[in-house]
Design an enzyme around this catalytic site. Sequence first.
Site, PDB file in Angstrom:
ATOM      1  CG  ASP A 237      -1.954   0.946   1.330  1.00 54.39           C
ATOM      2  OD1 ASP A 237      -2.149   1.671   0.361  1.00 54.39           O
ATOM      3  OD2 ASP A 237      -2.597   1.057   2.397  1.00 54.39           O
ATOM      4  CB  THR A 238       2.060   3.662   2.577  1.00 56.79           C
ATOM      5  OG1 THR A 238       2.486   2.732   3.577  1.00 56.79           O
ATOM      6  CG2 THR A 238       0.662   4.159   2.884  1.00 56.79           C
ATOM      7  NE  ARG A 299      -6.529 -12.623   8.992  1.00 54.83           N
ATOM      8  CZ  ARG A 299      -5.622 -11.663   8.811  1.00 54.83           C
ATOM      9  NH1 ARG A 299      -5.047 -11.516   7.640  1.00 54.83           N
ATOM     10  NH2 ARG A 299      -5.304 -10.831   9.787  1.00 54.83           N
TER      11      ARG A 299
END
Length: 313
Positions: A237-238, A299
């Site tokens: 992500d980041t 999940r």
Amino acid sequence: MTSSGRRRGRRRSGGAGAAAPVATPSPQVPSPFAHPAEAEFARILDFYGIQWQYEPRSFPLRWEGGQIVEAFTPDFYLPEFNLYVELTTLRGGLNTEKNRKVRLLRQMYPEVRVKLLKKRDVFRLLAKYGYGPLGPDDMPEVDRVLISPGRLQQRVAELAAEIERDYAGQPLVLVGVLRGVICFMADLMRLLHLHADIDFLAISSYGAGDEKGVRIVKDLEEDVRGRHVLLVEDIVDTGMTLNRVLDHLEEKGPASLRVCALLDKRARRLIDVPLHYVGFEIPDEFVVGYGLDFRQRYRNLPFIAVVKHEHLP
Ligand code: IMP
């Protein structure tokens, strides 16, 4: 496989094979359904991202004097499954009539796959194609399926083939970051015709955005000094987590260190981390399934799905 794919202090993301892009699907144009059950069936198919056509073809069943006097038009055609579906919700005479027509259709057009489906059979049918037993109503926070089970399996096999080519004849250590990686790791490792040991790291994150910190809460059990390490990640992500994990692994002195990430949310990247193998580049959405969670749920979904925006903090 040459030297480490990453040099300290340099953050470049070159080298990644072509990730399969995942676009946000445009909603289906509503069709004039003859029955509410058909609209409901279309809604379920849309949720799963399964393509459908409504009454696309009529099959002539009987002729008189060169004229068609009886035909059968199944309600839906599902191109991915090459399957016609006729929905049945009615009891008694009408069903007997539908059964007769379906039998006739199968006799006259043996190459055509057609199924007469009762409402309760819909999820059994989808489970057969890998979509699992849960319906949209069992996943209230989920908006729609983004990547189907079939696409996941196909892409993981492509990644395995790429990795196998690059590491031919060289044993490697697959390192997974718990817990989101378990499905991807389990599928990937079984497709690799290589000597591959496996090990896991567990991390915990604190803070958010630029202030985000990552702590290693479970370290490797294998000694990876001088060995080829492939870090397997669920989603980048980041890039903060991956950056921290790569620094941690590099300190252990592997012969090489590369990254294989199933999902790349590139639009949100803050740190330019090197990704050598990428499954899918996905839009800026929060996703669950195939190991990934939202508040520890979902999940075990066999696909990647998008969480509804209204449920996100
Ligand atoms: P990053 O440090 O911002 O790159 O975040 C990476 C970690 O955040 C992943 O390993 C996941 O645990 C979690 N994460 C980021 N985006 C998602 C998502 O869409 N669904 C589930 N977990 C996510």
